[in-house]
Design an enzyme around this catalytic site. Structure first.
Site, PDB file in Angstrom:
ATOM      1  N   GLU A 163      -0.818  -3.185 -14.359  1.00 12.91           N
ATOM      2  CA  GLU A 163       0.440  -2.866 -13.655  1.00 12.91           C
ATOM      3  C   GLU A 163       1.666  -2.849 -14.576  1.00 12.91           C
ATOM      4  O   GLU A 163       2.678  -3.496 -14.311  1.00 12.91           O
ATOM      5  CB  GLU A 163       0.625  -3.829 -12.472  1.00 12.91           C
ATOM      6  CG  GLU A 163      -0.564  -3.765 -11.517  1.00 12.91           C
ATOM      7  CD  GLU A 163      -0.455  -4.689 -10.308  1.00 12.91           C
ATOM      8  OE1 GLU A 163       0.472  -5.505 -10.244  1.00 12.91           O
ATOM      9  OE2 GLU A 163      -1.313  -4.564  -9.413  1.00 12.91           O
ATOM     10  N   ASN A 204      -4.738  -0.630 -16.124  1.00 10.91           N
ATOM     11  CA  ASN A 204      -5.117  -0.617 -14.702  1.00 10.91           C
ATOM     12  C   ASN A 204      -3.854  -0.678 -13.852  1.00 10.91           C
ATOM     13  O   ASN A 204      -2.925  -1.428 -14.161  1.00 10.91           O
ATOM     14  CB  ASN A 204      -5.987  -1.874 -14.470  1.00 10.91           C
ATOM     15  CG  ASN A 204      -6.669  -1.943 -13.126  1.00 10.91           C
ATOM     16  OD1 ASN A 204      -7.351  -1.005 -12.722  1.00 10.91           O
ATOM     17  ND2 ASN A 204      -6.493  -3.057 -12.412  1.00 10.91           N
ATOM     18  N   HIS A 240      -5.620   0.887  -3.869  1.00  6.01           N
ATOM     19  CA  HIS A 240      -5.287   0.147  -2.640  1.00  6.01           C
ATOM     20  C   HIS A 240      -4.557   1.114  -1.696  1.00  6.01           C
ATOM     21  O   HIS A 240      -3.351   1.307  -1.794  1.00  6.01           O
ATOM     22  CB  HIS A 240      -4.388  -1.056  -2.959  1.00  6.01           C
ATOM     23  CG  HIS A 240      -5.072  -2.110  -3.763  1.00  6.01           C
ATOM     24  ND1 HIS A 240      -6.112  -2.877  -3.249  1.00  6.01           N
ATOM     25  CD2 HIS A 240      -4.890  -2.540  -5.036  1.00  6.01           C
ATOM     26  CE1 HIS A 240      -6.520  -3.727  -4.185  1.00  6.01           C
ATOM     27  NE2 HIS A 240      -5.807  -3.536  -5.273  1.00  6.01           N
ATOM     28  N   GLU A 269     -10.294  -1.306  -7.577  1.00 11.94           N
ATOM     29  CA  GLU A 269      -9.939  -2.278  -6.518  1.00 11.94           C
ATOM     30  C   GLU A 269      -9.819  -1.591  -5.165  1.00 11.94           C
ATOM     31  O   GLU A 269      -8.891  -1.875  -4.396  1.00 11.94           O
ATOM     32  CB  GLU A 269      -8.606  -2.972  -6.872  1.00 11.94           C
ATOM     33  CG  GLU A 269      -8.590  -3.603  -8.242  1.00 11.94           C
ATOM     34  CD  GLU A 269      -7.294  -4.351  -8.562  1.00 11.94           C
ATOM     35  OE1 GLU A 269      -6.488  -4.615  -7.650  1.00 11.94           O
ATOM     36  OE2 GLU A 269      -7.089  -4.674  -9.737  1.00 11.94           O
ATOM     37  N   ASP A 271      -9.566  -0.525  -1.559  1.00  9.87           N
ATOM     38  CA  ASP A 271      -9.591  -0.950  -0.159  1.00  9.87           C
ATOM     39  C   ASP A 271      -8.653  -0.031   0.620  1.00  9.87           C
ATOM     40  O   ASP A 271      -7.785   0.613   0.027  1.00  9.87           O
ATOM     41  CB  ASP A 271      -9.290  -2.451   0.054  1.00  9.87           C
ATOM     42  CG  ASP A 271      -7.998  -2.952  -0.544  1.00  9.87           C
ATOM     43  OD1 ASP A 271      -7.112  -2.138  -0.862  1.00  9.87           O
ATOM     44  OD2 ASP A 271      -7.856  -4.200  -0.680  1.00  9.87           O
TER      45      ASP A 271
HETATM   46  C1  XIL Z   1      -5.095 -10.258  -5.573  1.00  8.05           C
HETATM   47  C2  XIL Z   1      -6.179 -11.226  -5.115  1.00  8.05           C
HETATM   48  O1  XIL Z   1      -7.177 -10.528  -4.425  1.00  8.05           O
HETATM   49  C3  XIL Z   1      -5.568 -12.291  -4.219  1.00  8.05           C
HETATM   50  O2  XIL Z   1      -6.532 -13.277  -3.892  1.00  8.05           O
HETATM   51  C4  XIL Z   1      -4.400 -12.965  -4.931  1.00  8.05           C
HETATM   52  O3  XIL Z   1      -3.784 -13.870  -4.056  1.00  8.05           O
HETATM   53  C5  XIL Z   1      -3.390 -11.915  -5.380  1.00  8.05           C
HETATM   54  O4  XIL Z   1      -4.045 -10.960  -6.195  1.00  8.05           O
HETATM   55  N1  XIL Z   1      -3.841  -5.856  -7.806  1.00  8.05           N
HETATM   56  C6  XIL Z   1      -4.584  -6.578  -8.690  1.00  8.05           C
HETATM   57  C7  XIL Z   1      -5.339  -7.758  -8.212  1.00  8.05           C
HETATM   58  O5  XIL Z   1      -4.708  -6.174  -9.851  1.00  8.05           O
HETATM   59  O6  XIL Z   1      -5.444  -8.747  -9.204  1.00  8.05           O
HETATM   60  C8  XIL Z   1      -4.763  -8.338  -6.962  1.00  8.05           C
HETATM   61  O7  XIL Z   1      -5.642  -9.361  -6.494  1.00  8.05           O
HETATM   62  C9  XIL Z   1      -4.571  -7.262  -5.926  1.00  8.05           C
HETATM   63  C10 XIL Z   1      -3.607  -6.207  -6.427  1.00  8.05           C
END
Ligand code: XIL
Length: 350
Positions: A163, A204, A240, A269, A271
Site C-alpha cells: 500500500e 501489493n 477487496h 486478498e 473478498d
Molecule cells: C487485515 C486483517 O485481515 C485484519 O485481521 C487486521 O485487523 C487488519 O488487517 N490489506 C492488507 C491486509 O494488506 O494486511 C489487511 O488485513 C486487509 C487490507
C-alpha cells in the site's frame, strides 16, 4: 490317489478380478471419487487457489479441516506483520508466523509472506517517536532481513512493500516515505532479495484492480525499478471489492499490462463485501464477480494464483472494519459453501 490340486494362481487372480469388478459395479455413491478441491482445480491451470488465515482460528477444528483440504496456498493474515514479528526494537518473535507455516507445510500448501513494509499495524515503539533517515534506515533494513531470513525457503512470495500509493497515484506519506523518500521501496526490495534470493518480491495494494491513477503509479514505478535492475518480480492486486461500488473495469487488461512489463501478477486478498443483510440476489451477483475475477486470472498466463482473504464469513475482517458490511467470502458463517463457492468451482472447471 493324487492329491487334490491347489487352486492355481491364475484362478485366484481371475476370481479376485471378478469380485473386484462386481464390487465396483455395485459400489455405493459414497465410493465415487472425491470431487476435486479448489486448490486441485486451480493446479490444473498451473495456478494456486488459496486462503488467508489467522492464528486465533487455529483452535477451530472444522475450520482447519477445510483450510487444509480445499486450498493449495495460504497467507498469514496478521502473523508476519511488523507488530507481530518485531514487538520491541530488535526483538523478534516468529511464533505466530511459524504456526501458519507449519500448518501449510503439513498440508502441502504454498505460503505468501505478508508483509515486510507497511504503514499500518506497526509496533508502538516505531510510531510513537520521530526518526531521522540515519536512524530509520538501519531499523528498516534489519527488520526486512531478519524476517525474510527467518522465512527463507518457506515462502514463495513476499509482499515487500504494501500500500505505497494514495488513490491519486501520489506516494502515501508513511513514516518510511516521509523519512527516507521514495527510494525506500527500491532499498526494501534489494534488502529483501539479499536475505531471500528465491522468494519472488511483490508490491501489493488495493483499488488497483482496473486501470486508473493508482495502478498507473505502480505501472510506472515497476517499469522504473526494472530499468534500474531492482529485484521486483510481482504485482499483488489485493482485490477487496464491494458490490455497491461496481465491478472494476479492465481487470484482465490491467493484469496483462503488468505481465508485459515482465512481472508476475497475483490476486492476493480477494473478498467481495456487501451491505447487510445479504439477499439471494446479492449473493448471486457476488458469485458472478468471484467467477469473473478468477476467470481474468486464468486468462493471463503470468497471473500465478488467487488468494481469498480467509474463506468463511465466520472469520472475515470486513464486519469489524466496515460496519454494516459483510458476507464477503465464498463460505458462510457455518462453513457452508455459498453460490460464490460453486461459481469459482465452475470457472476452474470443476
Ligand atoms: C487485515 C486483517 O485481515 C485484519 O485481521 C487486521 O485487523 C487488519 O488487517 N490489506 C492488507 C491486509 O494488506 O494486511 C489487511 O488485513 C486487509 C487490507
Amino acid at each position: 490317489m493324487p492329491m487334490p490340486m491347489p487352486m492355481s494362481r491364475h484362478v485366484i487372480a481371475l476370481s479376485a478380478a471378478v469380485c473386484l469388478a462386481a464390487g465396483l459395479a455395485a459400489a455405493p455413491a459414497s465410493a465415487e471419487p472425491r470431487p476435486r478441491t479448489l486448490g486441485e482445480l486451480a493446479k490444473k491451470h498451473h495456478k494456486y487457489f488459496g486462503s488467508a488465515t489467522d492464528n486465533p482460528e487455529f483452535t477451530d477444528a472444522a475450520y482447519l479441516k477445510l483450510l487444509g483440504s480445499e486450498f493449495g496456498q495460504t497467507t498469514p493474515g496478521n502473523a508476519m506483520k511488523w507488530y507481530a514479528t518485531e514487538p520491541a526494537p530488535g526483538v523478534f518473535d516468529f511464533t505466530a508466523g511459524d504456526e501458519v507455516v507449519a500448518f501449510a507445510k503439513a498440508h502441502h500448501q504454498k505460503v505468501r509472506g505478508h508483509t515486510l513494509v507497511w504503514h499500518s499495524q506497526l509496533p508502538a515503539w516505531l510510531t510513537e517517536r520521530s526518526w531521522t533517515a540515519a536512524e530509520l534506515r538501519p531499523v528498516l533494513k534489519n527488520h526486512i532481513q531478519k524476517v525474510a531470513r527467518h522465512y527463507k525457503g518457506k515462502v514463495i512470495h513476499w509482499d515487500v512493500v504494501n500500500e505505497a500509493f494514495n488513490e491519486d497515484g501520489t506516494y502515501r506519506e508513511s513514516v518510511f516515505y516521509k523519512t527516507l523518500g521514495p527510494g525506500y521501496i527500491a532499498d526494501a526490495l534489494r534488502w529483501a532479495h539479499e536475505a531471500d534470493p528465491h522468494a519472488k518480491l511483490y508490491l501489493n495494494d488495493y483499488n488497483v484492480d482496473g486501470i486508473g491513477p493508482k495502478s498507473d503509479a505502480y505501472y510506472r514505478l515497476i517499469k522504473q525499478l526494472k530499468a534500474d535492475g531492482v529485484p521486483v518480480e510481482g504485482f499483488g492486486i489485493q482485490g477487496h471489492l464491494a458490490l455497491q461500488y461496481g465491478f472494476p473495469a479492465d481487470v484482465k487488461q490491467n493484469m496483462q499490462r503488468f505481465a508485459d512489463l515482465g512481472v508476475e501478477v497475483a490476486v492476493t486478498e480477494l473478498d467481495i463485501r456487501m451491505n447487510l443483510p445479504a439477499t439471494p440476489s446479492m449473493l448471486a451477483t457476488q458469485a458472478t464477480w468471484y467467477a469473473d475475477y478468477v476467470k481474468a486470472c486464468l486468462e493471463v498466463r503470468k497471473c500465478v494464483g488467487v488468494t481469498i482473504w480467509d474463506y468463511t464469513d465466520k472469520y472475515s475482517w470486513i464486519p469489524s472494519v466496515f460496519p454494516g458490511e459483510g458476507a464477503a467470502l465464498p463460505y458462510d458463517e457455518n462453513l457452508a459453501p455459498k453460490p460464490a463457492y460453486h461459481a469459482i468451482r465452475k470457472v476452474l472447471g470443476g
